[in-house]
Design a protein around this motif. Sequence first.
Motif, PDB file in Angstrom:
ATOM      1  N   LYS A   1       1.359 -40.744  52.141  1.00 11.59           N
ATOM      2  CA  LYS A   1       2.771 -40.706  53.385  1.00 11.59           C
ATOM      3  C   LYS A   1       2.966 -39.256  53.638  1.00 11.59           C
ATOM      4  O   LYS A   1       2.464 -38.483  52.690  1.00 11.59           O
ATOM      5  N   SER A   2       3.798 -38.640  54.642  1.00 12.19           N
ATOM      6  CA  SER A   2       3.952 -37.460  55.010  1.00 12.19           C
ATOM      7  C   SER A   2       5.600 -37.562  54.313  1.00 12.19           C
ATOM      8  O   SER A   2       6.351 -38.199  55.035  1.00 12.19           O
ATOM      9  N   ALA A   3       5.978 -36.478  53.611  1.00 11.40           N
ATOM     10  CA  ALA A   3       7.417 -36.305  53.400  1.00 11.40           C
ATOM     11  C   ALA A   3       8.298 -35.953  54.409  1.00 11.40           C
ATOM     12  O   ALA A   3       9.435 -36.554  54.708  1.00 11.40           O
ATOM     13  N   ASP A   4       7.672 -35.242  55.131  1.00 10.53           N
ATOM     14  CA  ASP A   4       8.414 -34.768  56.545  1.00 10.53           C
ATOM     15  C   ASP A   4       8.849 -35.847  57.290  1.00 10.53           C
ATOM     16  O   ASP A   4       9.726 -36.108  58.197  1.00 10.53           O
ATOM     17  N   LYS A   5       7.536 -36.802  57.587  1.00  9.22           N
ATOM     18  CA  LYS A   5       7.794 -37.843  58.543  1.00  9.22           C
ATOM     19  C   LYS A   5       8.602 -38.983  58.081  1.00  9.22           C
ATOM     20  O   LYS A   5       9.682 -39.377  58.654  1.00  9.22           O
ATOM     21  N   MET A   6       8.689 -38.997  56.618  1.00  6.79           N
ATOM     22  CA  MET A   6       9.757 -39.946  56.094  1.00  6.79           C
ATOM     23  C   MET A   6      11.204 -39.577  56.220  1.00  6.79           C
ATOM     24  O   MET A   6      12.193 -40.129  56.691  1.00  6.79           O
ATOM     25  N   ILE A   7      11.483 -38.260  56.091  1.00  7.34           N
ATOM     26  CA  ILE A   7      12.615 -37.448  56.357  1.00  7.34           C
ATOM     27  C   ILE A   7      13.058 -37.886  57.897  1.00  7.34           C
ATOM     28  O   ILE A   7      14.199 -38.193  58.058  1.00  7.34           O
ATOM     29  N   ASP A   8      12.178 -37.270  58.920  1.00  7.40           N
ATOM     30  CA  ASP A   8      12.394 -37.513  60.014  1.00  7.40           C
ATOM     31  C   ASP A   8      12.933 -39.141  60.587  1.00  7.40           C
ATOM     32  O   ASP A   8      13.824 -39.122  61.317  1.00  7.40           O
ATOM     33  N   PHE A   9      12.074 -39.918  60.138  1.00  8.90           N
ATOM     34  CA  PHE A   9      12.164 -41.203  60.269  1.00  8.90           C
ATOM     35  C   PHE A   9      13.696 -41.779  59.640  1.00  8.90           C
ATOM     36  O   PHE A   9      14.406 -42.354  60.667  1.00  8.90           O
ATOM     37  N   ILE A  10      14.084 -41.520  58.481  1.00  4.83           N
ATOM     38  CA  ILE A  10      15.164 -42.121  58.224  1.00  4.83           C
ATOM     39  C   ILE A  10      16.358 -41.243  58.978  1.00  4.83           C
ATOM     40  O   ILE A  10      17.397 -41.706  58.922  1.00  4.83           O
ATOM     41  N   SER A  11      16.242 -40.009  59.176  1.00  5.04           N
ATOM     42  CA  SER A  11      17.313 -39.248  59.762  1.00  5.04           C
ATOM     43  C   SER A  11      17.615 -39.746  61.117  1.00  5.04           C
ATOM     44  O   SER A  11      18.763 -39.878  61.700  1.00  5.04           O
ATOM     45  N   GLU A  12      16.556 -40.252  61.876  1.00  2.35           N
ATOM     46  CA  GLU A  12      16.805 -40.843  63.235  1.00  2.35           C
ATOM     47  C   GLU A  12      17.464 -42.101  63.193  1.00  2.35           C
ATOM     48  O   GLU A  12      18.329 -42.419  63.928  1.00  2.35           O
ATOM     49  N   VAL A  13      17.408 -43.205  62.251  1.00  3.33           N
ATOM     50  CA  VAL A  13      17.927 -44.047  61.800  1.00  3.33           C
ATOM     51  C   VAL A  13      19.513 -43.950  61.575  1.00  3.33           C
ATOM     52  O   VAL A  13      20.137 -44.633  62.304  1.00  3.33           O
ATOM     53  N   HIS A  14      19.746 -42.961  60.693  1.00  3.06           N
ATOM     54  CA  HIS A  14      21.051 -42.620  60.495  1.00  3.06           C
ATOM     55  C   HIS A  14      21.703 -42.020  61.729  1.00  3.06           C
ATOM     56  O   HIS A  14      22.863 -42.374  61.823  1.00  3.06           O
ATOM     57  N   ARG A  15      21.155 -41.124  62.400  1.00  4.23           N
ATOM     58  CA  ARG A  15      21.560 -40.713  63.826  1.00  4.23           C
ATOM     59  C   ARG A  15      22.346 -41.554  64.405  1.00  4.23           C
ATOM     60  O   ARG A  15      23.292 -41.330  65.183  1.00  4.23           O
ATOM     61  N   VAL A  16      21.501 -42.622  64.708  1.00  4.89           N
ATOM     62  CA  VAL A  16      21.808 -43.868  65.522  1.00  4.89           C
ATOM     63  C   VAL A  16      22.962 -44.566  65.068  1.00  4.89           C
ATOM     64  O   VAL A  16      24.051 -44.802  65.835  1.00  4.89           O
ATOM     65  N   ASP A  17      23.069 -44.907  63.710  1.00  2.00           N
ATOM     66  CA  ASP A  17      24.177 -45.584  63.298  1.00  2.00           C
ATOM     67  C   ASP A  17      25.246 -44.940  63.169  1.00  2.00           C
ATOM     68  O   ASP A  17      26.369 -45.281  63.423  1.00  2.00           O
ATOM     69  N   GLU A  18      25.211 -43.567  63.100  1.00  6.59           N
ATOM     70  CA  GLU A  18      26.271 -42.544  63.394  1.00  6.59           C
ATOM     71  C   GLU A  18      27.104 -42.270  64.513  1.00  6.59           C
ATOM     72  O   GLU A  18      28.240 -42.229  64.628  1.00  6.59           O
ATOM     73  N   THR A  19      26.047 -42.518  65.644  1.00  4.16           N
ATOM     74  CA  THR A  19      26.534 -42.252  66.766  1.00  4.16           C
ATOM     75  C   THR A  19      27.001 -43.362  67.734  1.00  4.16           C
ATOM     76  O   THR A  19      27.809 -43.393  68.806  1.00  4.16           O
ATOM     77  N   ASP A  20      26.835 -44.721  67.127  1.00  9.70           N
ATOM     78  CA  ASP A  20      26.967 -45.865  67.788  1.00  9.70           C
ATOM     79  C   ASP A  20      28.383 -46.461  67.228  1.00  9.70           C
ATOM     80  O   ASP A  20      28.642 -46.245  66.116  1.00  9.70           O
TER      81      ASP A  20
END
Length: 209
Positions: free
Chosen positions: A190-209
């Motif tokens: 795994k890539s730590a950066d990719k995991m951070i980016d992936f989870i951040s994108e999920v949280h971003r959608v949750d927070e904006t909707d």
Amino acid sequence: MRTRVKICGLTRLQDVAAAVEAGADAVGFVFYEPSPRSVSVDAAARLVRSVAPFVVTTGLFVNPSRQFVEEVLASVPLDLLQFHGDETPEFCNSFPARWMKAIRVREQGEIEQAFERFSSASGLLVDAWVADKYGGTGQSFNWELIPDERPLPLILAGGLASDTVATAVKQVRPWGVDVSGGVEISKGIKSADKMIDFISEVHRVDETD
């Protein structure tokens, strides 16, 4: 509703730690020898024991023998079983652990049928159908096949990555998303950066909707 995130196919201690640090709700370990992400029982025991509290540890199986599942459960402190093959509801229900069922989707109505057939599961994971492959293909499927009526929590998998997961969450509104290849450098790594980016994108959608 907050979308849960599972990082699957972990094989290294540092990747487990990075997934948890990034905010993963669940981590997955593959007990299917043909998979390049497969781990031994002993390795899985070490990995699972390193997981911090409040993170769900999941064991993925594909058409296993009863004896093998029991062997894993005796050595590895798993919170949840994930059956990704052609297992029957009776087989899945026969172990002293919560479980979810994964299905590979091709046609209209398959998800509805699976909700009914596997009604005693803790959740239903929907993934792409690829001949002779049980997940981990990196391919998505037609999300229009996913019904609005969901008697169980629905987990979306298949071809997800940081550049696609926001669209997936907005369109499907799943209970959770499951990613493996989309956060990797190579299979099982795994890539730590990719995991951070992936989870951040999920949280971003949750927070904006």
